[in-house]
Design an enzyme around this catalytic site. Structure first.
Site, PDB file in Angstrom:
ATOM      1  N   PHE A 186      -6.945  -3.806  -5.863  1.00  0.00           N
ATOM      2  CA  PHE A 186      -7.564  -3.084  -4.681  1.00  0.00           C
ATOM      3  C   PHE A 186      -7.015  -1.812  -4.124  1.00  0.00           C
ATOM      4  CE2 PHE A 186      -7.356  -2.989   0.121  1.00  0.00           C
ATOM      5  CZ  PHE A 186      -8.646  -2.337   0.446  1.00  0.00           C
ATOM      6  N   SER A 187      -7.226  -0.700  -4.037  1.00  0.00           N
ATOM      7  CA  SER A 187      -6.867   0.329  -3.201  1.00  0.00           C
ATOM      8  C   SER A 187      -5.687   1.091  -4.146  1.00  0.00           C
ATOM      9  CB  SER A 187      -6.537   0.114  -1.769  1.00  0.00           C
ATOM     10  OG  SER A 187      -5.988   1.266  -1.123  1.00  0.00           O
ATOM     11  N   SER A 188      -4.380   0.914  -3.683  1.00  0.00           N
ATOM     12  CA  SER A 188      -3.228   1.083  -4.506  1.00  0.00           C
ATOM     13  C   SER A 188      -3.306   0.376  -5.637  1.00  0.00           C
ATOM     14  CB  SER A 188      -1.864   0.881  -3.701  1.00  0.00           C
ATOM     15  OG  SER A 188      -0.951   0.997  -4.525  1.00  0.00           O
TER      16      SER A 188
END
Length: 443
Positions: free
Chosen positions: A159-161
């Site tokens: 997720f995300s990073s």
């Protein structure tokens, strides 16, 4: 390490609020109730070369396959590996299918954020360069060797990073990772010198090809997810990911098919499935939602059952919780009641006796030892309750390889009413349609 990862400023003004928004979005990963399973998340040290200085957390299910697949699952900035383990469904799916999950813990700082994975330094952006990718590859090699893992079934998600690092690993180590599922990410190279501005598919593809010059082997498949209301990483990043990976695979930009696996989801498939893109209507920077992990596991082929153990008990008395794939919650007898006719529900998993179900050789699902899961009818909407066991076909169930549980008498599926996911959602019989509210995992 580079002190200023270029490209963050080019994503948009919304990124300046990343610390606050991501901390809020990740709160579910920190506060989620502990999983009711004998297997536990453990930290591994001395796993090999670790130029990124990462910590390694490992989840090995009680019943691991003889030749298990390996999944690397990565948290977002300001996140923690144990929280990502508790707040996502990857470990419960590992319990069902026998694969192993690695949860790396990041420690880099970027633009005021902490615990981010490095996807901007020169070292991280090239094969064999160093930093976090090399550390993660070391973790993967450790698991493959120690647990007789299948090197042809190594995958990445996050997720995300962690989604950014997923794309980074697919670009820099296509010889290791066979597919990836980034949730709310950006294309490979976006935070490097090339920046995140709009590029042609060929320009995005060239970044990937230049990450490992001379590599001529197969490229990883990609399943990318993004919410249309993401205020941190713009929804437009999904199309940039599509442009990048379709070009890498030599595909056109027109999908071969478009459908809606669930309400609010739009899936575009490119080529013969080398690239898939999921648009989640109205979703913010908070993926994956309940049920999404199961789609990723299916995309990876980790649920094929060919070399993994069944999650279904094979002997009477082998009791455990039955967890809804769509909700992450357990099949529960309200208030630990024992009266005949008590309707069952979804509730937070807590490991208590009113959530412990044992399959018998007669096809029953028993709770408390003497009460059976009972269908109060044979048509759509029939209530599911507990009742004294008496041997009727309405108390017999088939535990299917696709995760559904069907009534012997009715042929209908055990179903969370209205595709509900909240505590107190009632359970019914309903025509089988393949939705996540009809999929269940044992333990």
């Amino acid at each position: 390490m580079k002190t200023r990862p270029r490209g963050y400023a080019t994503i948009g003004a919304g990124l300046a609020a990343l610390v606050t928004v991501v901390a809020t979005a990740l709160s579910m990963f920190v506060t989620a109730a502990p999983r009711a399973s004998a297997a536990a998340l453990t930290e591994v040290t001395n796993f090999g070369a670790n130029p990124g200085g990462l910590r390694m957390y490992l989840y090995v299910p009680d019943r691991v396959a003889s030749r298990p697949g390996v999944l690397v699952a990565m948290h977002g900035c300001n996140g923690w590996a144990p929280g990502f383990h508790q707040g996502t469904e990857f470990a419960s799916l590992a319990d069902r299918y026998g694969f192993i999950v690695i949860y790396p813990q990041a420690n880099k700082s970027a633009n005021g954020m902490s615990n981010c994975f490095d996807v901007w330094s020169d070292e991280a952006l090239r094969h064999g360069g160093g930093s976090d990718p090399v550390s993660i590859v070391s973790m993967t090699s450790y698991v493959l060797q120690r647990y007789n893992g299948d090197p042809e079934r190594v995958f990445a998600t996050g997720f995300s990073s962690g989604a950014m690092e997923t794309n980074n690993l697919l670009a820099t180590y296509p010889d290791v990772f066979k597919a990836g599922a980034p949730f709310s990410g950006v294309p490979y190279g976006c935070l490097g010198p090339a920046g995140c501005g709009d590029k042609t598919p060929r320009q995005w593809g060239d970044l990937v090809r230049n990450a490992y010059p001379g590599y001529s082997g197969p490229r990883p498949r990609v399943m990318a997810w993004h919410g249309t209301a993401d205020s941190v990483l713009p929804y437009t990043m999904l199309q940039e990911e599509v442009d990048q990976w379709t070009d890498v695979h030599g595909l056109g930009q027109t999908p071969t098919s478009t459908d809606s696996p669930q309400s609010g989801w739009t899936r575009r498939v490119f080529g013969s499935g080398q690239v898939e893109a999921y648009t989640i209507s109205g979703a913010g920077h908070d993926l994956p939602h309940a049920g999404m992990a199961a789609h990723a596991i299916r995309f990876f082929g980790l649920d094929d059952g060919s070399s993994t153990p069944t999650s279904t008990p094979t002997a009477p008395g082998d009791a455990g919780p039955i967890r809804g794939v769509g909700s992450g919650r357990c099949l529960d007898v309200p208030g630990a009641a024992t009266a005949d006719g008590t309707a069952v529900q979804l509730w937070d998993c807590n490991g208590r006796s009113n959530q412990q179900w044992a399959a018998t050789s007669a096809g029953e699902l028993r709770v408390y030892g003497d009460k059976c899961l009972d269908a109060g009818g044979s048509g759509n909407g029939a209530v599911i309750q507990i009742y004294s066991c008496w041997g009727g076909d309405n108390q017999k169930w088939r535990l299917n390889a696709d995760g559904t549980i069907t009534g012997v008498q009715s042929g209908l599926c055990l179903d969370a009413v209205g595709q509900g996911t909240a505590n107190g959602t009632r359970i019914q019989l309903y025509s089988c349609h393949g939705g996540a509210n009809q999929k269940w995992t044992w333990r």
